[in-house]
Design a protein around this motif. Structure first.
Motif, PDB file in Angstrom:
ATOM      1  N   ASP A  65      13.588   2.510  -2.606  1.00 17.86           N
ATOM      2  CA  ASP A  65      13.503   1.137  -2.110  1.00 17.86           C
ATOM      3  C   ASP A  65      14.810   0.555  -1.600  1.00 17.86           C
ATOM      4  O   ASP A  65      14.892  -0.625  -1.295  1.00 17.86           O
ATOM      5  CB  ASP A  65      12.935   0.232  -3.208  1.00 17.86           C
ATOM      6  N   ILE A 115       5.815  -1.113   1.553  1.00 18.70           N
ATOM      7  CA  ILE A 115       5.911  -2.410   0.866  1.00 18.70           C
ATOM      8  C   ILE A 115       4.524  -2.914   0.494  1.00 18.70           C
ATOM      9  O   ILE A 115       4.291  -3.377  -0.626  1.00 18.70           O
ATOM     10  CB  ILE A 115       6.647  -3.435   1.755  1.00 18.70           C
ATOM     11  N   ASN A 116       3.586  -2.817   1.427  1.00 17.04           N
ATOM     12  CA  ASN A 116       2.227  -3.300   1.166  1.00 17.04           C
ATOM     13  C   ASN A 116       1.490  -2.444   0.140  1.00 17.04           C
ATOM     14  O   ASN A 116       0.715  -2.968  -0.658  1.00 17.04           O
ATOM     15  CB  ASN A 116       1.429  -3.390   2.466  1.00 17.04           C
ATOM     16  N   ARG A 138       3.783  -2.784  -3.370  1.00 17.05           N
ATOM     17  CA  ARG A 138       4.088  -4.162  -3.782  1.00 17.05           C
ATOM     18  C   ARG A 138       5.523  -4.273  -4.306  1.00 17.05           C
ATOM     19  O   ARG A 138       5.839  -5.157  -5.096  1.00 17.05           O
ATOM     20  CB  ARG A 138       3.076  -4.678  -4.789  1.00 17.05           C
ATOM     21  N   ARG A 139       6.381  -3.370  -3.857  1.00 17.48           N
ATOM     22  CA  ARG A 139       7.801  -3.400  -4.214  1.00 17.48           C
ATOM     23  C   ARG A 139       8.597  -3.810  -2.981  1.00 17.48           C
ATOM     24  O   ARG A 139       8.253  -3.443  -1.863  1.00 17.48           O
ATOM     25  CB  ARG A 139       8.291  -2.026  -4.678  1.00 17.48           C
ATOM     26  N   PRO A 140       9.674  -4.556  -3.174  1.00 21.20           N
ATOM     27  CA  PRO A 140      10.516  -4.914  -2.024  1.00 21.20           C
ATOM     28  C   PRO A 140      11.369  -3.733  -1.591  1.00 21.20           C
ATOM     29  O   PRO A 140      11.514  -2.754  -2.325  1.00 21.20           O
ATOM     30  CB  PRO A 140      11.406  -6.031  -2.599  1.00 21.20           C
ATOM     31  N   ILE A 141      11.919  -3.837  -0.410  1.00 24.46           N
ATOM     32  CA  ILE A 141      12.892  -2.862   0.070  1.00 24.46           C
ATOM     33  C   ILE A 141      14.199  -3.612   0.315  1.00 24.46           C
ATOM     34  O   ILE A 141      14.203  -4.670   0.949  1.00 24.46           O
ATOM     35  CB  ILE A 141      12.426  -2.160   1.358  1.00 24.46           C
ATOM     36  N   VAL A 145      10.048  -8.266   1.609  1.00 15.64           N
ATOM     37  CA  VAL A 145       8.924  -8.311   0.667  1.00 15.64           C
ATOM     38  C   VAL A 145       7.650  -8.608   1.431  1.00 15.64           C
ATOM     39  O   VAL A 145       7.678  -9.193   2.514  1.00 15.64           O
ATOM     40  CB  VAL A 145       9.127  -9.369  -0.446  1.00 15.64           C
ATOM     41  N   GLY A 146       6.527  -8.238   0.841  1.00 20.32           N
ATOM     42  CA  GLY A 146       5.236  -8.543   1.439  1.00 20.32           C
ATOM     43  C   GLY A 146       4.952 -10.037   1.396  1.00 20.32           C
ATOM     44  O   GLY A 146       5.503 -10.767   0.562  1.00 20.32           O
TER      45      GLY A 146
END
Length: 93
Positions: free
Chosen positions: A9, A27-28, A31-34, A47-48
């Motif tokens: 990530d 990301i989708n 459900r984790r941010p990059i 983030v999504g």
């Protein structure tokens, strides 16, 4: 939001540019941010939309709690009984 996986990530800006669609899909799905880095330093977090909205709702709730605590400390609160009576009166009217 799920915990960040450091090996997956955190991505350099150049890699994110080259594979933006796949990172958005990641990301989708996870459900984790990059975290996007530039010259080895974090510069942005992607983030999504659902996660962002959830974070905004939590921030608003925390702000309301802080405001309520400040009002109570200033003596501006009312007892549970008084609040209940006021609500029941407004419902009956």
């Amino acid at each position: 939001m799920s915990r960040l996986h450091f090996d997956q990530d955190i991505q350099p800006l150049s890699d994110f540019r080259a594979g933006a669609a796949s990172f958005i899909r990641q990301i989708n799905e996870t459900r984790r941010p990059i975290v996007i880095t530039q010259r080895g330093k974090g510069v942005a977090v992607v983030v999504g939309v659902a996660e962002y909205e959830s974070m905004q709702e939590k921030i608003e709730l925390l702000e309301e709690i802080q405001k309520a605590e400040t009002q109570i400390s200033a003596g501006l609160g009312m007892s549970n009984e008084d609040a209940r009576a006021k609500i029941l009166k407004s419902i009956k009217a």
